[in-house]
Design a protein around this motif. Structure first.
Motif, PDB file in Angstrom:
ATOM      1  N   ILE A   7      36.562  47.071  33.353  1.00  0.00           N
ATOM      2  CA  ILE A   7      36.583  46.181  34.578  1.00  0.00           C
ATOM      3  C   ILE A   7      35.397  45.082  34.737  1.00  0.00           C
ATOM      4  O   ILE A   7      34.336  45.606  34.543  1.00  0.00           O
ATOM      5  CB  ILE A   7      36.550  47.010  35.795  1.00  0.00           C
ATOM      6  CG1 ILE A   7      37.849  48.211  35.802  1.00  0.00           C
ATOM      7  CG2 ILE A   7      36.738  45.965  37.090  1.00  0.00           C
ATOM      8  CD1 ILE A   7      39.079  47.406  35.641  1.00  0.00           C
ATOM      9  N   THR A   8      35.758  43.859  34.323  1.00  0.00           N
ATOM     10  CA  THR A   8      34.883  42.931  34.574  1.00  0.00           C
ATOM     11  C   THR A   8      34.764  42.151  35.886  1.00  0.00           C
ATOM     12  O   THR A   8      36.148  41.607  36.176  1.00  0.00           O
ATOM     13  CB  THR A   8      34.556  42.062  33.394  1.00  0.00           C
ATOM     14  OG1 THR A   8      34.307  42.916  32.215  1.00  0.00           O
ATOM     15  CG2 THR A   8      33.720  40.891  33.227  1.00  0.00           C
ATOM     16  N   LYS A   9      33.878  41.699  36.429  1.00  0.00           N
ATOM     17  CA  LYS A   9      34.116  41.000  37.747  1.00  0.00           C
ATOM     18  C   LYS A   9      32.680  40.089  37.786  1.00  0.00           C
ATOM     19  O   LYS A   9      31.466  40.329  37.707  1.00  0.00           O
ATOM     20  CB  LYS A   9      34.148  41.561  39.055  1.00  0.00           C
ATOM     21  CG  LYS A   9      33.727  40.850  40.412  1.00  0.00           C
ATOM     22  CD  LYS A   9      35.217  40.115  40.218  1.00  0.00           C
ATOM     23  CE  LYS A   9      35.006  38.796  41.450  1.00  0.00           C
ATOM     24  NZ  LYS A   9      36.001  37.796  41.422  1.00  0.00           N
ATOM     25  N   ARG A  10      32.976  38.567  37.835  1.00  0.00           N
ATOM     26  CA  ARG A  10      31.755  37.773  38.017  1.00  0.00           C
ATOM     27  C   ARG A  10      31.754  36.912  39.191  1.00  0.00           C
ATOM     28  O   ARG A  10      33.001  36.665  39.869  1.00  0.00           O
ATOM     29  CB  ARG A  10      32.015  36.779  36.865  1.00  0.00           C
ATOM     30  CG  ARG A  10      31.899  37.133  35.293  1.00  0.00           C
ATOM     31  CD  ARG A  10      31.985  36.099  34.329  1.00  0.00           C
ATOM     32  NE  ARG A  10      32.027  36.822  32.854  1.00  0.00           N
ATOM     33  CZ  ARG A  10      33.224  37.176  32.422  1.00  0.00           C
ATOM     34  NH1 ARG A  10      34.256  36.859  32.884  1.00  0.00           N
ATOM     35  NH2 ARG A  10      33.117  37.481  31.112  1.00  0.00           N
ATOM     36  N   PHE A  11      30.692  36.347  39.478  1.00  0.00           N
ATOM     37  CA  PHE A  11      30.657  35.518  40.659  1.00  0.00           C
ATOM     38  C   PHE A  11      29.809  34.405  40.252  1.00  0.00           C
ATOM     39  O   PHE A  11      28.575  34.430  40.044  1.00  0.00           O
ATOM     40  CB  PHE A  11      29.815  36.218  41.687  1.00  0.00           C
ATOM     41  CG  PHE A  11      30.700  37.370  42.505  1.00  0.00           C
ATOM     42  CD1 PHE A  11      31.710  37.127  43.285  1.00  0.00           C
ATOM     43  CD2 PHE A  11      30.116  38.722  42.120  1.00  0.00           C
ATOM     44  CE1 PHE A  11      32.276  38.266  43.927  1.00  0.00           C
ATOM     45  CE2 PHE A  11      30.890  39.886  42.686  1.00  0.00           C
ATOM     46  CZ  PHE A  11      31.814  39.381  43.685  1.00  0.00           C
ATOM     47  N   PHE A  51      38.570  42.010  45.827  1.00  0.00           N
ATOM     48  CA  PHE A  51      38.290  41.063  44.763  1.00  0.00           C
ATOM     49  C   PHE A  51      39.335  41.547  43.671  1.00  0.00           C
ATOM     50  O   PHE A  51      39.722  42.455  43.369  1.00  0.00           O
ATOM     51  CB  PHE A  51      36.864  41.145  44.199  1.00  0.00           C
ATOM     52  CG  PHE A  51      35.726  40.971  45.220  1.00  0.00           C
ATOM     53  CD1 PHE A  51      35.804  40.092  46.161  1.00  0.00           C
ATOM     54  CD2 PHE A  51      34.467  41.740  44.980  1.00  0.00           C
ATOM     55  CE1 PHE A  51      34.991  39.996  47.064  1.00  0.00           C
ATOM     56  CE2 PHE A  51      33.475  41.484  45.887  1.00  0.00           C
ATOM     57  CZ  PHE A  51      33.564  40.684  47.108  1.00  0.00           C
ATOM     58  N   LYS A  52      39.569  40.304  42.849  1.00  0.00           N
ATOM     59  CA  LYS A  52      40.172  40.429  41.481  1.00  0.00           C
ATOM     60  C   LYS A  52      39.489  40.263  40.335  1.00  0.00           C
ATOM     61  O   LYS A  52      38.553  39.470  40.063  1.00  0.00           O
ATOM     62  CB  LYS A  52      41.417  39.206  41.477  1.00  0.00           C
ATOM     63  CG  LYS A  52      42.411  39.187  40.455  1.00  0.00           C
ATOM     64  CD  LYS A  52      43.182  38.252  40.478  1.00  0.00           C
ATOM     65  CE  LYS A  52      44.212  38.267  39.212  1.00  0.00           C
ATOM     66  NZ  LYS A  52      45.462  37.390  39.233  1.00  0.00           N
ATOM     67  N   PRO A  53      39.571  41.382  39.541  1.00  0.00           N
ATOM     68  CA  PRO A  53      38.576  41.359  38.269  1.00  0.00           C
ATOM     69  C   PRO A  53      39.123  39.994  37.449  1.00  0.00           C
ATOM     70  O   PRO A  53      40.252  39.926  37.368  1.00  0.00           O
ATOM     71  CB  PRO A  53      39.005  42.790  37.732  1.00  0.00           C
ATOM     72  CG  PRO A  53      40.286  43.139  38.038  1.00  0.00           C
ATOM     73  CD  PRO A  53      40.288  42.452  39.622  1.00  0.00           C
ATOM     74  N   GLY A  67      45.257  42.762  41.299  1.00  0.00           N
ATOM     75  CA  GLY A  67      45.823  41.523  41.763  1.00  0.00           C
ATOM     76  C   GLY A  67      46.863  41.828  43.037  1.00  0.00           C
ATOM     77  O   GLY A  67      47.224  40.811  43.626  1.00  0.00           O
ATOM     78  N   LEU A  68      46.986  43.109  43.375  1.00  0.00           N
ATOM     79  CA  LEU A  68      47.797  43.217  44.611  1.00  0.00           C
ATOM     80  C   LEU A  68      46.899  43.154  45.625  1.00  0.00           C
ATOM     81  O   LEU A  68      45.567  43.356  45.683  1.00  0.00           O
ATOM     82  CB  LEU A  68      48.515  44.750  44.426  1.00  0.00           C
ATOM     83  CG  LEU A  68      49.217  45.144  43.743  1.00  0.00           C
ATOM     84  CD1 LEU A  68      49.717  46.649  43.579  1.00  0.00           C
ATOM     85  CD2 LEU A  68      50.523  44.277  43.744  1.00  0.00           C
TER      86      LEU A  68
END
Length: 243
Positions: A7-11, A51-53, A67-68
């Motif tokens: 799981i990767t999440k960026r801002f 949030f969507k990863p 994405g849900l």
């Protein structure tokens, strides 16, 4: 039951989560620790659909949930509390919980059955004697218990608890630990919890995962993780880790 892979999440240019793997088995109480800004709440926000990863895969009971929208993820059986408690301030406690019941997974969509179920949940969280007061009249401990009652009202299979022990005194922490066990043992709900209070982590969790700068640095039993040099370094610095 709940699994995440890479799981990767960026801002923008900030990497909040970097290829994080996690896994929660049914009926476990799993802790998530790490210093402020390590990505803990971001991970909960990704799981719950806020949030969507950017990459990676999350599955719940084997079904992908990436994405849900949050309401569909909640309908599947993932409930959560929030670190900053925001009840409906103009409604009583029992009305707050009844609304959560009516929008939950119990097929209760009329007021009287919802109020009856809400009353049961307030009794479970030791708030039944305050059912008809407004949330603004509650002390911190009771506001957190109301948040738990609202999350349980959706009838989750797993509940994500975000710092329900924060700001509590010693006696209140002991009561919150007891409540956490009862959530699992009486409701059969799996618990995945973010916490800084190590007494709570050591007293409730069978397994703990640690994040630092968005990277998973440890995963194991509470004592092993608490004594892991990487975890000590993340919290206290290299000098403490060396000892």
């Amino acid at each position: 039951m709940l699994k995440g892979t890479n799981i990767t999440k960026r801002f923008g240019g900030l990497v909040a989560l970097s290829e994080v793997d996690f896994e929660v088995q049914r009926k476990e109480i799993v802790g998530l620790i790490g210093p402020n800004g390590s990505g803990k709440t971001t991970l909960f926000n990704v799981i719950s659909g806020l949030f969507k990863p950017e990459s990676g895969q999350i599955t719940f009971e084997g079904a992908p949930i990436n994405g849900l929208p949050p309401h569909k993820i909640a309908r599947m059986g993932i409930g959560r509390t929030f670190q900053i408690v925001r009840p409906l301030m103009d409604l009583s406690l029992i009305q707050n919980v009844a609304i959560a019941v009516m929008y939950g997974r119990q097929d209760i969509n009329t007021l009287q059955p919802a109020l009856e179920r809400a009353s049961e949940l307030l009794k479970f969280t030791s708030l039944n004697d305050k059912a008809h007061i407004l949330p603004g009249q509650l002390a911190l401990e009771d506001r957190k218990r109301l948040e738990v009652a609202r999350a349980l009202a959706s009838k989750p299979e797993i509940i994500l608890l975000d710092e329900v022990f924060a700001g509590l005194n010693q006696k209140e922490i002991e009561g919150a630990i007891e409540l956490t066990f009862r959530i699992r043992d009486e409701f059969g709900v799996t618990v995945f919890m973010i916490e800084h209070v190590m007494k709570a982590i050591m007293g409730t969790c069978s397994r703990v995962m640690a994040l630092h700068n968005g990277i998973k640095i440890a995963d194991g039993d509470p004592e092993s993780v608490a004594n892991d040099p990487k975890v000590i370094r993340a919290y206290l610095g290299a000098g403490y880790a060396g000892r």
